[in-house]
Write a protein that holds these residues in place. Structure first.
Motif, PDB file in Angstrom:
ATOM      1  N   VAL A 101      16.868 -27.452 -10.738  1.00  0.00           N
ATOM      2  CA  VAL A 101      17.442 -28.520  -9.915  1.00  0.00           C
ATOM      3  C   VAL A 101      16.573 -29.770  -9.968  1.00  0.00           C
ATOM      4  O   VAL A 101      17.064 -30.893 -10.139  1.00  0.00           O
ATOM      5  N   ALA A 102      15.266 -29.574  -9.832  1.00  0.00           N
ATOM      6  CA  ALA A 102      14.349 -30.716  -9.747  1.00  0.00           C
ATOM      7  C   ALA A 102      14.272 -31.503 -11.050  1.00  0.00           C
ATOM      8  O   ALA A 102      13.842 -32.662 -11.041  1.00  0.00           O
ATOM      9  N   SER A 103      14.685 -30.911 -12.152  1.00  0.00           N
ATOM     10  CA  SER A 103      14.615 -31.591 -13.453  1.00  0.00           C
ATOM     11  C   SER A 103      15.977 -32.098 -13.902  1.00  0.00           C
ATOM     12  O   SER A 103      16.277 -32.153 -15.098  1.00  0.00           O
ATOM     13  N   LEU A 104      16.810 -32.494 -12.957  1.00  0.00           N
ATOM     14  CA  LEU A 104      18.150 -32.988 -13.293  1.00  0.00           C
ATOM     15  C   LEU A 104      18.108 -34.229 -14.183  1.00  0.00           C
ATOM     16  O   LEU A 104      19.056 -34.507 -14.920  1.00  0.00           O
ATOM     17  N   GLY A 105      17.010 -34.988 -14.118  1.00  0.00           N
ATOM     18  CA  GLY A 105      16.887 -36.146 -14.991  1.00  0.00           C
ATOM     19  C   GLY A 105      16.978 -35.765 -16.452  1.00  0.00           C
ATOM     20  O   GLY A 105      17.534 -36.507 -17.278  1.00  0.00           O
ATOM     21  N   LEU A 106      16.466 -34.600 -16.795  1.00  0.00           N
ATOM     22  CA  LEU A 106      16.540 -34.109 -18.169  1.00  0.00           C
ATOM     23  C   LEU A 106      17.991 -33.824 -18.550  1.00  0.00           C
ATOM     24  O   LEU A 106      18.425 -34.133 -19.669  1.00  0.00           O
ATOM     25  N   ASP A 107      18.759 -33.273 -17.625  1.00  0.00           N
ATOM     26  CA  ASP A 107      20.178 -33.012 -17.883  1.00  0.00           C
ATOM     27  C   ASP A 107      20.931 -34.313 -18.153  1.00  0.00           C
ATOM     28  O   ASP A 107      21.790 -34.377 -19.042  1.00  0.00           O
ATOM     29  N   LEU A 108      20.623 -35.335 -17.387  1.00  0.00           N
ATOM     30  CA  LEU A 108      21.311 -36.614 -17.550  1.00  0.00           C
ATOM     31  C   LEU A 108      21.039 -37.212 -18.925  1.00  0.00           C
ATOM     32  O   LEU A 108      21.949 -37.758 -19.571  1.00  0.00           O
ATOM     33  N   LEU A 109      19.803 -37.099 -19.379  1.00  0.00           N
ATOM     34  CA  LEU A 109      19.463 -37.633 -20.701  1.00  0.00           C
ATOM     35  C   LEU A 109      20.168 -36.852 -21.813  1.00  0.00           C
ATOM     36  O   LEU A 109      20.659 -37.443 -22.778  1.00  0.00           O
ATOM     37  N   LEU A 110      20.234 -35.556 -21.678  1.00  0.00           N
ATOM     38  CA  LEU A 110      20.884 -34.739 -22.706  1.00  0.00           C
ATOM     39  C   LEU A 110      22.394 -34.937 -22.701  1.00  0.00           C
ATOM     40  O   LEU A 110      23.043 -34.846 -23.746  1.00  0.00           O
ATOM     41  N   ARG A 111      22.950 -35.219 -21.540  1.00  0.00           N
ATOM     42  CA  ARG A 111      24.382 -35.513 -21.482  1.00  0.00           C
ATOM     43  C   ARG A 111      24.702 -36.761 -22.298  1.00  0.00           C
ATOM     44  O   ARG A 111      25.747 -36.831 -22.959  1.00  0.00           O
ATOM     45  N   GLU A 112      23.813 -37.731 -22.266  1.00  0.00           N
ATOM     46  CA  GLU A 112      24.020 -38.952 -23.039  1.00  0.00           C
ATOM     47  C   GLU A 112      24.022 -38.681 -24.536  1.00  0.00           C
ATOM     48  O   GLU A 112      24.589 -39.450 -25.319  1.00  0.00           O
ATOM     49  N   GLU A 113      23.389 -37.584 -24.950  1.00  0.00           N
ATOM     50  CA  GLU A 113      23.362 -37.210 -26.365  1.00  0.00           C
ATOM     51  C   GLU A 113      24.442 -36.189 -26.698  1.00  0.00           C
ATOM     52  O   GLU A 113      24.422 -35.582 -27.774  1.00  0.00           O
ATOM     53  N   ASP A 114      25.361 -35.974 -25.770  1.00  0.00           N
ATOM     54  CA  ASP A 114      26.524 -35.086 -25.973  1.00  0.00           C
ATOM     55  C   ASP A 114      26.140 -33.621 -26.129  1.00  0.00           C
ATOM     56  O   ASP A 114      26.831 -32.862 -26.819  1.00  0.00           O
ATOM     57  N   TYR A 115      25.061 -33.215 -25.478  1.00  0.00           N
ATOM     58  CA  TYR A 115      24.769 -31.785 -25.357  1.00  0.00           C
ATOM     59  C   TYR A 115      25.436 -31.279 -24.078  1.00  0.00           C
ATOM     60  O   TYR A 115      25.505 -31.997 -23.074  1.00  0.00           O
ATOM     61  N   HIS A 116      25.901 -30.025 -24.101  1.00  0.00           N
ATOM     62  CA  HIS A 116      26.475 -29.470 -22.892  1.00  0.00           C
ATOM     63  C   HIS A 116      25.499 -28.481 -22.268  1.00  0.00           C
ATOM     64  O   HIS A 116      24.784 -27.764 -22.962  1.00  0.00           O
ATOM     65  N   ARG A 117      25.479 -28.488 -20.964  1.00  0.00           N
ATOM     66  CA  ARG A 117      24.567 -27.642 -20.197  1.00  0.00           C
ATOM     67  C   ARG A 117      25.038 -26.195 -20.234  1.00  0.00           C
ATOM     68  O   ARG A 117      26.200 -25.888 -19.932  1.00  0.00           O
ATOM     69  N   GLY A 118      24.150 -25.278 -20.616  1.00  0.00           N
ATOM     70  CA  GLY A 118      24.519 -23.876 -20.708  1.00  0.00           C
ATOM     71  C   GLY A 118      24.002 -23.024 -19.575  1.00  0.00           C
ATOM     72  O   GLY A 118      24.550 -21.961 -19.292  1.00  0.00           O
ATOM     73  N   GLY A 119      22.927 -23.458 -18.890  1.00  0.00           N
ATOM     74  CA  GLY A 119      22.392 -22.682 -17.786  1.00  0.00           C
ATOM     75  C   GLY A 119      23.297 -22.776 -16.566  1.00  0.00           C
ATOM     76  O   GLY A 119      23.866 -23.831 -16.276  1.00  0.00           O
ATOM     77  N   LEU A 120      23.457 -21.667 -15.851  1.00  0.00           N
ATOM     78  CA  LEU A 120      24.271 -21.635 -14.642  1.00  0.00           C
ATOM     79  C   LEU A 120      23.357 -21.620 -13.422  1.00  0.00           C
ATOM     80  O   LEU A 120      22.549 -20.707 -13.258  1.00  0.00           O
ATOM     81  N   ASN A 121      23.478 -22.643 -12.581  1.00  0.00           N
ATOM     82  CA  ASN A 121      22.704 -22.697 -11.345  1.00  0.00           C
ATOM     83  C   ASN A 121      23.699 -22.736 -10.195  1.00  0.00           C
ATOM     84  O   ASN A 121      24.484 -23.677 -10.071  1.00  0.00           O
ATOM     85  N   LEU A 122      23.674 -21.720  -9.359  1.00  0.00           N
ATOM     86  CA  LEU A 122      24.645 -21.610  -8.263  1.00  0.00           C
ATOM     87  C   LEU A 122      24.434 -22.653  -7.176  1.00  0.00           C
ATOM     88  O   LEU A 122      25.262 -22.795  -6.278  1.00  0.00           O
ATOM     89  N   PHE A 123      23.327 -23.389  -7.249  1.00  0.00           N
ATOM     90  CA  PHE A 123      23.106 -24.508  -6.334  1.00  0.00           C
ATOM     91  C   PHE A 123      23.554 -25.833  -6.951  1.00  0.00           C
ATOM     92  O   PHE A 123      23.431 -26.874  -6.323  1.00  0.00           O
ATOM     93  N   LEU A 124      24.063 -25.773  -8.174  1.00  0.00           N
ATOM     94  CA  LEU A 124      24.561 -26.975  -8.843  1.00  0.00           C
ATOM     95  C   LEU A 124      25.995 -26.763  -9.309  1.00  0.00           C
ATOM     96  O   LEU A 124      26.376 -27.169 -10.403  1.00  0.00           O
ATOM     97  N   LEU A 125      26.776 -26.103  -8.484  1.00  0.00           N
ATOM     98  CA  LEU A 125      28.158 -25.823  -8.862  1.00  0.00           C
ATOM     99  C   LEU A 125      28.903 -27.128  -9.134  1.00  0.00           C
ATOM    100  O   LEU A 125      28.825 -28.077  -8.359  1.00  0.00           O
ATOM    101  N   GLY A 126      29.576 -27.153 -10.248  1.00  0.00           N
ATOM    102  CA  GLY A 126      30.339 -28.330 -10.628  1.00  0.00           C
ATOM    103  C   GLY A 126      29.584 -29.335 -11.455  1.00  0.00           C
ATOM    104  O   GLY A 126      30.163 -30.307 -11.936  1.00  0.00           O
ATOM    105  N   TYR A 127      28.266 -29.086 -11.652  1.00  0.00           N
ATOM    106  CA  TYR A 127      27.538 -30.057 -12.455  1.00  0.00           C
ATOM    107  C   TYR A 127      27.825 -29.843 -13.923  1.00  0.00           C
ATOM    108  O   TYR A 127      27.775 -28.724 -14.402  1.00  0.00           O
TER     109      TYR A 127
END
Length: 305
Positions: free
Chosen positions: A279-305
């Motif tokens: 959760v605390a490293s969401l900035g990394l997810d945002l950067l990878l989204r810009e490069e068209d990578y999809h998030r594969g890890g499932l975090n039940l505290f980030l439902l819908g992300y």
């Protein structure tokens, strides 16, 4: 964002066992309290501080509700052996029903979290779950377990998921780790859950080994390094981190499936927690989204992300 070369395997200290154990079961008596502490540590100075503090309180509630809960009932031994023989997890999600143990777990959780500070949207969702009848609650629980949550109900399902985490951690803690078998790449051998992240650990007997961490029951299972946890590919694997990072929380990206799951170097920083640090490293997810990578890890505290 920095791109990090594939890390080499750490040297195994003299006296360590060469073959790491396949699975490590959760300890519910410490799991959620340690997670709460990690959320609070991460909140200090973070732009996500309000959210991280809410999750710290939620994790504390998961910890505190366990005293005096009814015992959980494992599937009968014949069913567990049958699952093992067919390479299936012994905790069958498809057979989930709200029993006495889960009903008490959910009831206590809803009472406990009603006392913590949370956004108005979360408070409204909590009220809806609290007012829901047993049929609606089992529908929500099964939706979490099947990863089929309606978009408009993500907030409500976070509370159901938190109760399920406690319930399944308690169930998994009673299994025999020596009887767990691989059931497929990226699938928890205890409950069939998806990994939230993987970790390079520093435990005695497994120093430098990589383990996936289940998003539901918190079982950890051995998985070889430099291999995609989503598609099993060993080609085109690379590691990304936020520029200036300390090399402990990275994303393992795969060019074959264009997906990624975070990898935590817990052997360098013991307090890393797969749920909290994800959760605390969401900035990394945002950067990878810009490069068209999809998030594969499932975090039940980030439902819908």
């Amino acid at each position: 964002m920095d791109k990090v070369d594939a890390p080499g395997h750490d040297a195994v200290p003299i006296g360590e066992i060469a073959e790491p154990p396949f699975a490590r079961l959760p300890d519910p008596s410490t799991l959620f309290q340690l997670r709460a502490e990690r959320f609070r540590d991460l909140a200090a100075g973070s732009e996500l501080a309000p959210f991280l503090c809410f999750l710290a309180d939620l994790s504390s509630s998961q910890h505190g509700l366990q005293d005096g809960l009814p015992d959980v009932d494992l599937p009968i031994s014949e069913d567990r052996e049958r699952a093992r023989a067919h390479g299936m997890p012994p905790l069958d999600r498809n057979r989930f029903t709200i029993d006495t143990a889960f009903d008490a777990t959910l009831g206590r959780l809803l009472q406990a979290v009603a006392l913590i500070e949370m956004p108005d949207t979360a408070r409204t969702a909590l009220a809806r779950v609290t007012d829901a009848d047993s049929e609606a609650r089992i529908r929500m629980a099964r939706a979490v377990l099947a990863n089929e949550i309606p978009v408009e109900e993500f907030a409500e399902h976070v509370f159901i998921a938190a109760a399920l985490q406690v319930h399944y951690a308690r169930l998994a803690s009673r299994l025999d780790p020596k009887k767990l078998v691989p059931v497929g790449d990226g699938i928890c051998p205890s409950c069939g859950g998806a990994p939230v992240a993987s970790m390079v650990v520093g435990w005695r007997g497994a120093h430098g080994a990589r383990y996936c961490a289940c998003s539901m029951c918190a079982t950890q299972w051995h998985y070889v390094r430099i291999k995609c946890t989503l598609c099993n590919s060993t080609e085109g694997i690379s590691y990304r981190e936020i520029e200036g990072g300390d090399g402990t929380v990275l994303a393992e990206t795969c060019e074959s499936c264009r997906g990624y799951v975070k990898i935590l170097h817990q052997h360098k920083k013991q307090e890393l927690d797969p749920m909290a640090d994800d959760v605390a490293s969401l900035g990394l997810d945002l950067l990878l989204r810009e490069e068209d990578y999809h998030r594969g890890g499932l975090n039940l505290f980030l439902l819908g992300y």
